[in-house]
Each structure stands twice: as C-alpha cells, then as structure tokens.
Enzyme design. Structure first.
Site, PDB file in Angstrom:
ATOM      1  N   LYS A   1      -6.477   3.222   8.768  1.00  0.00           N
ATOM      2  CA  LYS A   1      -5.321   4.066   8.150  1.00  0.00           C
ATOM      3  C   LYS A   1      -5.934   5.602   8.529  1.00  0.00           C
ATOM      4  O   LYS A   1      -5.180   6.446   8.704  1.00  0.00           O
ATOM      5  CB  LYS A   1      -5.307   3.985   7.002  1.00  0.00           C
ATOM      6  CG  LYS A   1      -4.200   2.969   6.648  1.00  0.00           C
ATOM      7  CD  LYS A   1      -4.236   2.354   5.186  1.00  0.00           C
ATOM      8  CE  LYS A   1      -3.172   1.169   5.027  1.00  0.00           C
ATOM      9  NZ  LYS A   1      -3.265   0.744   3.294  1.00  0.00           N
TER      10      LYS A   1
ATOM     11  N   SER B   1       0.752  -1.234  -0.212  1.00  0.00           N
ATOM     12  CA  SER B   1       0.236  -0.023   0.014  1.00  0.00           C
ATOM     13  C   SER B   1       0.886   1.309   0.074  1.00  0.00           C
ATOM     14  O   SER B   1       0.381   2.448  -0.137  1.00  0.00           O
ATOM     15  CB  SER B   1      -1.139  -0.076   1.243  1.00  0.00           C
ATOM     16  OG  SER B   1      -0.288   0.176   2.428  1.00  0.00           O
TER      17      SER B   1
END
Ligand code: ATP
Ligand code: MG
Length: 634
Positions: free
Chosen positions: A584, A541
C-alpha cells in the site's frame, strides 16, 4: 533387436529393485507379444519411459555461497532478504552435505550430463558427479518448501530460475495456473489411449537428473478438479512426508521425489489450499519503489532489450529521463513487467528506424563466418529421439529455450555504421511508445481539498499489489438506505455499513445536523462508489476512508487531497490493524501521496518490516480512533 536396446539401456541405469522387477516383467511380456499387436505398442512405449528416466542420476549441487551470490546478483537487482535466505540455504546445504555424503548413492557417470540442456547454456554440466547429500530439503526444521509470494512482475518466476542456476541444479518450470486435471500431475492410467505420465515424471525425463529444481508456478491459481482434486495430488508430490514414494498412475511405480527442490510462486496466499500452504515457507517478494525500478531498467532491462534487438554495438542510449518518465507516466505497477515491455518496444522501434533510415541495401553485410556457412548447408536438425513424449501443454519458452529461433539463424548480423546515434529522452519518448498512459498522479488530487464526499483509500488487491483507491459518496432522494457499487465484496460492504452507522450516530457532534434529535439522511439515500476499473475489492481496510468520505459528505467540507488512509473500523470508532501495508505504501508513492494514516496497531510491523527506502518521502501517522483520522483529514 528392440529387446536388446531396452536391455542395454537398463544396464546403464541404477534402477531400484521394484522398478527392475517391473521392467523385467514388461520385457518378457513384450517378447511374447506379436509386434503388431496394439498391446505390444503400449508395452513398448512404457518401456521407453522407464528406460529414459534418470534413475539414480543426480546433479551435484553446487554449494558455494560465493558462486551462488554472484549468480543471484547477476540476474536480479535488489531483493536483499530473499537473496540472503537463498544463501542461507546454500550454506546449510554445504555443511550438511559434507556430513552425509558417505551414505549416499553414487550416481552413474555417463548419463548424468547427457541431457542437461533444459536451461540453455546457463547451467554448465558438472564435470564429475559427486555423491548427492541424503536430502536436499530446505534446512527449515519442518522441511518446508519455498513459496515466493508477491505482486505481478516482481521477479518471482525469474528468481526461481536463477536459484536453480545458483545451486547448479537443472531447472524445470511447471505452471499449474488453471490446471484442473489430476492426470497432468499424476499421469493417466496405462489403459488409456495415448496415456502419458504426469508432469513431474516428464520433468525428470527432460532434465535427466533426479534432483532438479522444479518451479511450481502460480500455485494460487490451481483449478478446481472435475475429476479428482489437483491440490491433493500436488500435496502428494510436494510433501516431504509422502514424496519419497510418489505414485504416478502411468508408471504405476513409486518414484523418489525427495531430492527434488520444489519452489512455488503465488500472487495471492488466500487461494492456496491450506494443507499446501502449511508445508511452505513463504518468502515475500515485494514491489519496487521508482528508484529501484530505474536501476533495474538501467542495469538489466535496457541492456537485455538492446541486445535482443540486435543493437548491442550501436550508439543507442535510453536516457534516465526517459526511464523515469516511463515509470511515472506509462508503467505504474508494483513490478517491472510493463516497464520491461515498454523498454523492449523502444529498442525494437529504434531497430526498425535505423534499418529504414539507412536504407536496407546500404547496410554493409559481412560475409558469412565459416561455421555459420557450414550450418547453412547442413541445417542443424535436432537429433530426433524415439521418445514418445509430447508435451501435455504448450511448449514453455521459460524453460525450453530451444524453441527460440536462434538456432535457425544462418545469417551474420548487420553492422550498424558508427554514424548512427540515437538518444531516447523524456522529450522524444512518445515517438516510441505513444502518449502517456496516465495524465495525472491520481483521479482526485490536490492542491488543497478534494470535492465534498470524496476521500482517498489504500487497498490491497487480490493479485498482491497495492492500489490507491478513491472513494466517492453522494446522496440521492430516498429514505436512508445504502447503495454500494464498484465490485465490492461482502466484508467491504460491512465496513460501509459500520461507517455509515457511526457517522449517523455522531451526526450532531460532527456538526452534520443542527440538533441532537435531528436524523441525518432521513429522506435521502447514500450511494458509495469505489471506482478504479472493474477490479474486485475486498477486505475491511477501507473503513477509515469510507468514514472520512461520509463525514465530508455530511459536513460539506472536503478532505485533504494529499492524504491517503487505510484501517478497519469498529462500531465504537476504533481503528483496527490491516494487512498489505508495504504494498500500500508503495502504491501511495506511485500516486504521489505524501501522508498516510495507518492503524496504530500496525506500527511495529511497519517499523520493522517496511524498509526505509519505501517509507522515504512519506509521512506516516498512526491512529487508534476515527476521531484522530478526522482531525488529520479536515
Ligand atoms: P507473476 O506473478 O505475474 O508471475 P513474476 O513475479 O513471476 O510475476 P517475473 O516474470 O519473474 O515476474 O518478472 C518479470 C520480468 O521482470 C522478468 O523478465 C524479470 O527478469 C524482470 N525482473 C523482475 N525483478 C527484477 C529485478 N529485481 N532485477 C532484474 N530484473 C527483474
Ligand atoms: Mg511468474
């Protein structure tokens, strides 16, 4: 005499046939043996065990949605979805239980409640046992086991405990973190010196019922077995297909675990053996935003800490400004564990200060209340049972509250004079907890642009929490090779390779080079580093963030300081979806990020699964191609 004792005990129990048979055999064997023979000892211990297990004893499950809701609310703030799911379970159990009660075993009245103190006073012993429903499995069609998954300190373990209280079951916690020995689960064979049954049999004995809630804690940290595979032993224990006849090596008898309610917890799903994970229903317990943490601190952590510091009646106030400051500058985490520690520390320090300032002798000491005085004369010793149980592992304060020193307290509490007033605010906070742990929002921050070659990524750590991760790049004299540091895993290295290749391929379009034939970095190496401690970083990511950092490095233009990004990239420049977005986004909040670039393919997931309270104050921009990323960050 001893034989008679066993017979009496057995008469009280509802042993299954097979157990009864073994019991009789062993009893005869004991009768024929010389009492001093070592074998007699082994047999005696064995008989102790099987006569102390709660054969046929069940706690009636309290299937009241209202009562359960109340208990859950009492113990934890927020966690709405999780609580709903638990209430569904209670409701279905209520409906099903009433249908099946006719066919179930009637429990023994006398022994059902005798030893139900494992959960302190929180689980009142049921007044009259009622027939247990046929199965207390969760009402999922597949009969799965609940797995609570989430970052550290968000309340997984404590919700497990609360769930037991909510449905009125006995509670036992079994931490399998680091467990590598199958014998801990399945027991030792009786021929071993000092052999013991496995933890689950010990659990049944301790709670005194056959249908407790057993919390298998930290199942993701199960050790690798040196003799046997602990995960397959665990599977035998948990799997509804197998656990009706769980075989403990010590008892050497099948035990029915099908009415035990198993709840597991984990930080990281990827390290759970697949056969186990397959049988579980994963319930996400996610991190908290700062507003939620503040409420948790005000309503739960502070009152608890205040009481346990002996200050419940004193005028000591931990003000909101102090709590906010703790959350922002001291305990930046997904959960509330460090926040809790800080709050406890504050009240302890306050207690010390109050006692010191007043001078100990000046504090009025009330006379001992009558019952406490009596207790002081005849110390309340635990009635020693003749049981051979010694815990396999350390005593565990989470399920055995008797080890807390409260029972030996013989003195009445001091009375704090009403002249004492303490206010803890953001301004005097450091007198209690020292200087702030964090001095700024994040390592690289605005206003404006970051230094060249740096960008802000968002990562998802192995422990289930999110993190804002800066990415640093520089070039050094060399010949175009890539150096990577910061404890990066294989997949993240590949992302870096892809990002570098893409930037090299488009160097002219990006105005990094001045002609299409010129090669970027023909005589330089590029070094990419991801600081932030020594935490291992893995996963694809970081792609968009590495790419942005490299473009900044090549073009000499800094990226915007208030933007963080996450997304996998392909060689063609597509931005692909990634996981862990909720955590996140929470991490971005903690670090004061205002804008997040996320893969377009994650949009539906984010819109559906991330609550508005988490998205509030954050601008989410969805991107499909790295060029869109570059447009936003430059
Ligand atoms: P780990 O993964 O590290 O084991 P955990 O999720 O099991 O973490 P707990 O030990 O259950 O974390 O929680 C830490 C502390 O925070 C507990 O004392 C718990 O009571 C408190 N806590 C967590 N969430 C809440 C909440 N929503 N309301 C009240 N207290 C909470
Ligand atoms: Mg835990």
């Amino acid at each position: 005499k001893l034989l008679q004792k066993f017979k009496d005990r057995a008469a009280q129990l509802d042993m299954p046939m097979a157990v009864r048979k073994v019991f009789d055999e062993e009893l005869n064997k004991l009768a024929s043996l010389e009492p001093s023979a070592s074998e007699a000892n082994v047999t005696r211990t064995y008989l102790e065990w099987i006569t102390q297990l709660p054969w046929g004893v069940y706690t009636p499950t309290r299937y009241s949605v209202e009562a359960a809701r109340q208990v859950l609310e009492e113990d934890h703030y927020g966690l709405k979805e999780l609580k709903e799911r638990i209430l569904e379970f209670v409701a279905v159990g209520k409906l099903r239980g009433s249908l099946e009660s006719a066919s179930s075993v009637a429990p023994k009245q006398d022994s059902a409640t005798s030893s139900s103190d494992s959960d302190g006073s929180t689980t009142p012993p049921p007044p009259a046992p009622t027939p247990a429903p046929q199965s207390d499995r969760l009402p999922t069609p597949e009969g799965k086991i609940i797995l609570l998954h989430g970052p550290p300190g968000v309340g997984k373990t404590s919700v497990g405990k609360s769930l037991a209280r909510a449905v009125g079951r006995e509670f036992f916690r079994f931490s399998v973190g680091g467990l590598g020995d199958v014998a801990e689960i399945k027991g030792h064979r009786r021929t071993y010196v000092g052999a013991l049954p496995g933890k689950i049999v010990q659990a049944l004995k301790r709670v005194g019922t056959s249908n407790p809630l057993v919390l298998i804690d930290e199942i993701d940290k199960l050790g690798r077995g040196h003799n046997g595979d602990p995960s397959s032993a665990l599977l035998e224990m948990l799997d509804p297909e197998q656990n009706r006849e769980f075989l403990d090596h010590y008892l050497d008898l099948p035990i029915d675990l099908s009415r035990v309610l198993f709840v597991c917890t984990a930080n990281n799903l990827s390290t759970i053996p697949a056969p186990l994970l397959d049988r579980m229903e994963v319930l996400e317990v996610s991190g908290y935003v700062s507003e939620e943490k503040r409420v948790i601190a005000e309503r739960y952590l502070a009152p608890q800490a205040k009481a346990s510091a002996g200050l419940q009646d004193a005028d000591v106030v931990l003000e909101r400004s102090a709590i906010d400051s703790l959350i922002k500058w001291y305990a930046r985490e997904s959960g509330v564990r460090n926040l809790k520690k800080m709050v406890e520390k504050i009240f302890r320090k306050t207690a010390l200060k109050i006692v010191q300032d007043l001078g100990e002798e000046k504090l009025p000491e009330p006379p001992l209340p009558a019952d406490a005085a009596a207790a002081a004369v005849t110390p309340a010793t635990e009635p020693s049972t003749d049981s051979p149980v010694t815990p396999l592992t350390q005593p565990d304060p989470e399920h055995d509250q008797k080890i807390h020193p409260t029972t030996t307290e013989k003195r009445a509490p001091l009375v704090i004079p009403p002249s004492v007033h303490v206010r803890i605010t953001a301004d005097n906070l450091k007198d209690y907890v020292g200087p702030p742990v964090y001095q700024k929002d994040r390592m690289y921050e605005g206003p404006g642009r970051l230094v060249k070659g740096v960008s802000t990524g968002l990562g998802y750590l192995g422990n289930g929490s999110g993190a804002v991760m800066p990415i640093e790049t520089i070039t050094t004299p060399g010949k175009g090779s890539l150096i990577l540091t910061g404890k990066l895993g294989e997949v993240i290295r590949e992302s870096a390779q892809i990002a570098l290749s893409w930037v090299k391929a488009h160097a002219y379009d990006l105005r990094i080079t001045s002609s299409p034939d010129e090669q970027w970095l023909s005589n330089r190496d590029v070094h990419i580093h991801m600081p932030e401690g020594s935490i291992g970083k893995e996963g694809p990511s970081a792609g968009t963030a590495i790419l942005s950092a490299l473009v900044s490095l090549g073009s000499g233009v800094g990226v915007r300081g208030d933007v963080a990004m996450t997304g996998e990239i392909s060689l063609a420049g597509h931005v692909l979806p990634v996981g862990g977005l909720k955590e996140k986004i929470l991490a971005a909040h903690r670090a004061g990020i205002k804008t997040i670039l996320a893969p377009a393919a994650n949009r539906a997931d984010i819109e559906e699964n991330v609550p508005d309270s988490v998205k509030e104050g954050i601008k989410l921009i969805y991107v499909e191609d790295v060029r869109e990323v570059l447009k936003e960050v430059f």
